[in-house]
Design an enzyme around this catalytic site. Structure first.
Site, mmCIF file in Angstrom:
data_model
loop_
_atom_site.group_PDB
_atom_site.id
_atom_site.type_symbol
_atom_site.label_atom_id
_atom_site.label_comp_id
_atom_site.label_asym_id
_atom_site.label_seq_id
_atom_site.Cartn_x
_atom_site.Cartn_y
_atom_site.Cartn_z
ATOM 1 N N TYR B 434 -9.312 7.354 -1.529
ATOM 2 C CA TYR B 434 -8.464 8.536 -1.764
ATOM 3 C C TYR B 434 -7.290 8.260 -2.689
ATOM 4 C CZ TYR B 434 -5.668 7.362 2.590
ATOM 5 O OH TYR B 434 -4.906 6.796 3.571
ATOM 6 N N GLU B 435 -6.642 9.327 -3.082
ATOM 7 C CA GLU B 435 -5.547 9.257 -4.047
ATOM 8 C C GLU B 435 -6.020 8.644 -5.366
ATOM 9 O OE1 GLU B 435 -2.750 10.808 -2.967
ATOM 10 O OE2 GLU B 435 -2.156 10.609 -5.067
ATOM 11 N N GLY B 436 -7.237 9.053 -5.750
ATOM 12 C CA GLY B 436 -7.860 8.494 -6.956
ATOM 13 C C GLY B 436 -8.670 7.265 -6.598
ATOM 14 N N GLN B 441 -8.540 4.529 -10.926
ATOM 15 C CA GLN B 441 -7.317 3.749 -11.174
ATOM 16 C C GLN B 441 -7.520 2.826 -12.375
ATOM 17 O OE1 GLN B 441 -4.619 4.444 -9.426
ATOM 18 N NE2 GLN B 441 -5.751 5.784 -8.021
#
Lengths: 591, 591
Positions: B434-436, B441
């Protein structure tokens, strides 16, 4: 829900074009004609896709339940087990004298991969039975073989292995289970065993437990250990089932994965047991099955990764997200499929190149076991002894890593249980632990196998690698394979040299590098496999094989493995050569 | 059951001796005197050990339940949430104007690590709120700030972030949620959002959803996206709660881990929403919080590994199995503790050296955010922009790997849920996604951050590494650190050079190596941190610090990291330099 299709084409390629089974000169291999193995693969694949794979998620969600002292398996397992028995799949390599089909162990592995990929937890019920059969076949009296093997080969009765106790797993010298000799020649077995896979269930009429316990007079440590047959129901002289034995299920463990398999605590309370093999030689009896059992776990490592890969590949082709950096490809759609993105491809190529390499290594390993069992080939036995910890440790580590990567391709969806990718990861995790945790495999490799028989087997391995490279001298098409393999093999030899030079005065200098050595050797093994596969692919292409795309993909996949994975070898060597000091310098109290 | 103790000594070392906070010249840091930070750590540690950690297994086993449209959190979560609020822990770095304590973000991270280690799933309820507060603080009108922030900083109301939809996560340009402007200036929000962490629960009176949706006139793709405040209960002019808004919970996802946090499908059916920030600039508004949010996930990566490590360490000291190869150590006992075995130590040292390095990197990263927020330091902002994908991607990958290793030390016991080690692995897994997702990234790092501002930030980073090495020229004690760091930094530069030379004509040549670059840079970052920590340890030892053992262990641990982990850099470089061909050569159809 995930689906699964047996990679029959790749398996045939390995059997017929890499291992060249019909020309290998191993007794029994002459039967493995292409048409025959193709038929086996097709039928096994059908059972796997249609019956076993759909039950994989069911087994995970439902798990096994202990009710009134009896374990109930998940819905559908009974019917599937019956289907597997009816198809004769449990008897594949069983001895014909006891109802087996007498096929080579290699075929047991080929089919085993298919079943494990489809449903690892389910397949363990017959897998454990297979191991118990091997033990009885190797060490049982004629009467024991006649009593147990026909039923077990048919899986009317299943088998278990009972080693671990609450306070000891790796260090079996500590075990406390006792065997008291009785006047009638039997023993009374008392003690608690834990982590017993397929320890109880409702799939078979009887369960034959093989139990390690200490009988009087054997001395301290592992020397005092003997192996016993302890049936759940005693067997009457006419083969019918008699009284319930004094073994009960304490509980079922709640595990991270393989929920479909009942992992039991078994309490032996003066249960009737029968000595299997020689008194006080139980460890030796267990160890004769070790290569097969560990190869079977190494197989689980890549077989689960194969199933995960198949689903990741399908998702990567199907899911539309983002645009190729080099320009939109699916211009008619709102976005391109994931597979256009280089980092998605990196993950797919990692998985594909690992699984195909590991399959080749495992099949080759199985053929070495056949060479030993069927023609008494001592060199093959020494070599598989050396390779076994690598196959088990390296393949299960990498298999888990690849299952994690397959899950990663699904993004957030991979974390949701109903997608099924989490189950692959959770199931694959156990293979790194059981049948000797991977650290113990590394210890076995570096502490025992390297030096076995004066290092003859590892020397033989290096010669084999050298010969493979030499055979392609001057063949430019093979250079991506042989150059990388040569370099990696040199690094592996340098690591072995480091152990020799430093391990004598400080064994920790070798053991601190043992895990890295196992992985370094794993890469060299897969590099060797890729060189052999590349050679076979060139042979086929040169001969004008019709399915060129398959062979070209094989070469491309192999080049990926050599270019992107063999660079790990230098890292492992550097770690090994840093020696014991960094690992051992910190006082235990300072952790 | 696992236990947890805050690593207060190590945190103090970083704050006071490595970052030298009170002398750093960052406004607000002057308050961070040793006695003050020690008191904060002690109180946070107490709450974590006594209240949060014991609930971790409870949350995992019970999970969240959706009943009559409302989510119920696991037993004990309500009382723990109340305790966290009462202690003022949710308001640590909130703006004083809205009831926050106005401490630096750095302290939010320090305390955050402690809470995440103790109970990751639980801490997400306040963690998501923190992110939503930052968004409102940065983009809200004065009225919005006054309406929402005091309640949210106190966690009387919590917050969520709504980005993902069933068909899009990474590629938000595809999103379908719509915002129709109303005559009163509000919007009607319609659409389905998935994977909404803390999306509903019973811990707070109200939940403030921040929702990305498309309002008319914004154009195609991400340009048309705006950000909206959509409260679960509308807020009256006097601040009291009004009508229930038209947002409902479709379901809770059944996930691999973080069961204690409710991951919801949220259905917006003409819900009333209020524009936050500028119309059609929603993506930009989200991105301003990106560094903090991603650093927070990178923190989760090592914080869970820390908790897993603490328990593996305890087990390794306690469990008796086998004998040291150099001779029995626990001669009075039946066997030696696991920690005598080199391969067990290897795993513990891997974990310890990673966690301590990642902690240093994360705290340093947080201090860069403070430098930007509190003194407008543009260089610090550029640097943290560069480091953020590394902190997120590298640390969550390694954190997961270390949790798996901690579990491995338990052998079969690690696979049993009641030991708690499986939970660490399952929880840590989400941070890679999650969060990319971590591949995103790597793409952000190589595709955007390297070239940002003409490459100024990455040049600055290299200068910083060079300066660190140069500062120790001639200091033999520092050689194990500076030699390895110099070599690794050169490899990183070579990788950057490869991208520059090849990425222009073929962007895939850069993207195929992006993941390896992220990891290579992660190792260089941790190498830099270890050099700084080693320097601080030498300063303390030279000054005759009383707790010499701590500083000596620090040096030993750092040397381990340099010797055993930096060799990975050459491998990553070799992979990068193999270029796009191996990754892209296979036709999509040939997979």
């Amino acid at each position: 829900m995930p689906s699964y299709t047996a990679p029959a084409k790749d398996m045939q390629f390995l059997l017929q074009e890499v291992l060249n089974v019909t020309e290998a000169g191993v007794p029994g291999y002459e039967e493995l004609e292409p048409a025959f193995t193709a038929a086996v693969l097709e039928e096994a694949g059908k059972l796997a896709s249609e019956v076993l794979a759909p039950l994989n998620a069911v087994g995970d969600a439902e798990g096994c339940v202990l009710e009134n002292g009896v374990v109930r398996t998940p819905a559908g397992f009974k019917a599937a087990f019956a289907a597997m028995k009816e198809g004769g799949w449990t008897a594949l390599d069983g001895h014909p004298e006891h109802g087996g089909q007498g096929l080579p162990y290699l075929m047991q592995c080929v089919v085993g991969e298919i079943f494990v990929s489809a449903n690892m937890a389910f397949n363990m019920y017959q897998g454990l039975t297979h191991g118990a059969c091997s033990a009885i076949q190797a060490h049982g009296s004629d009467e024991q073989k006649a009593t147990y093997l026909p039923k077990m080969i048919a899986c009317d009765w299943t088998g278990t292995m009972n080693l671990t106790e609450p306070h000891c797993g790796t260090d079996l010298g500590l075990l406390r289970s006792r065997a008291e000799p009785q006047a009638d020649g039997s023993y009374r077995i008392t003690g608690q065993k834990i982590f017993i896979s397929a320890g109880d269930h409702d799939l078979a009429e009887n369960i034959i437990h093989l139990v390690l316990a200490k009988a009087p007079g054997g001395g301290e440590g592992t020397r005092g250990i003997s192996l016993f047959i302890v049936p759940k129901f005693l067997v009457n002289a006419d083969g019918s089932l008699g009284a319930r034995n004094a073994v009960s299920v304490g509980k079922i463990e709640k595990k991270m994965g393989i929920h479909g398999n009942a992992t039991c605590v078994l309490d032996y309370d003066g249960a009737t047991g029968f000595l299997l093999g020689e008194l006080h030689k139980g460890m030796r009896a267990m160890f004769t099955m070790m290569n097969e059992a560990r190869l079977g776990v190494g197989l689980q490592g890549y077989a689960v990764a194969e199933a995960a890969y198949q689903n990741a590949r399908a998702y990567a082709k199907d899911r539309l997200q983002g645009r190729a950096v080099t320009g939109a490809e699916n211009t008619a759609g709102p976005a391109d499929p994931l597979i256009v993105h280089p980092d998605i491809r990196r993950m797919l190529m990692d998985q594909k190149s690992f699984v195909e390499g590991a399959r080749a290594l495992t099949f080759w390993g199985a053929s070495l076991i056949d060479r030993h069992n069927r023609q008494g080939d001592a060199a093959a036995d020494g070599l598989i002894g050396l390779l076994t910890p690598v196959i088990k440790g390296f393949q299960t580590d990498k298999g888990f890593e690849m299952a994690v990567q397959a899950q990663q391709i699904f993004g957030g969806h991979g974390y949701i249980e109903e997608q099924g990718m989490s189950q692959f990861v959770r199931d694959a995790r156990i293979a790194m632990i059981y049948e000797g945790a991977n650290g113990v495999q590394a210890l076995d490799l570096v502490g025992r196998k390297l030096a076995a028989d004066g290092g003859r087997h590892v020397m033989g391995f290096f010669e084999m690698v050298k010969a493979e490279c030499k055979a392609h001298d001057g063949d430019d098409r093979m250079k991506p394979f042989t150059d990388a393999l040569k370099a990696a093999s040199k690094q592996l030899q340098a690591a072995g040299m480091f152990f020799m030079q430093n391990g004598m005065k400080n064994p920790n200098a070798a053991l601190a590098g043992s895990y890295d050595f196992m992985h370094l050797m794993g890469h060299v093994c897969l590099g060797l496999m890729w060189a052999r596969m590349a050679r076979a692919a060139h042979v086929a292409l040169d001969a004008g094989a019709p399915d060129r795309a398959f062979y070209e993909a094989k070469l491309t996949t192999g080049r990926y493995y050599m270019a992107r994975h063999l660079p790990a070898c230098a890292m492992h060597l550097a770690r090994i050569e840093s020696g014991a000091e960094p690992v051992m310098a910190l006082d235990a109290g300072a952790f």
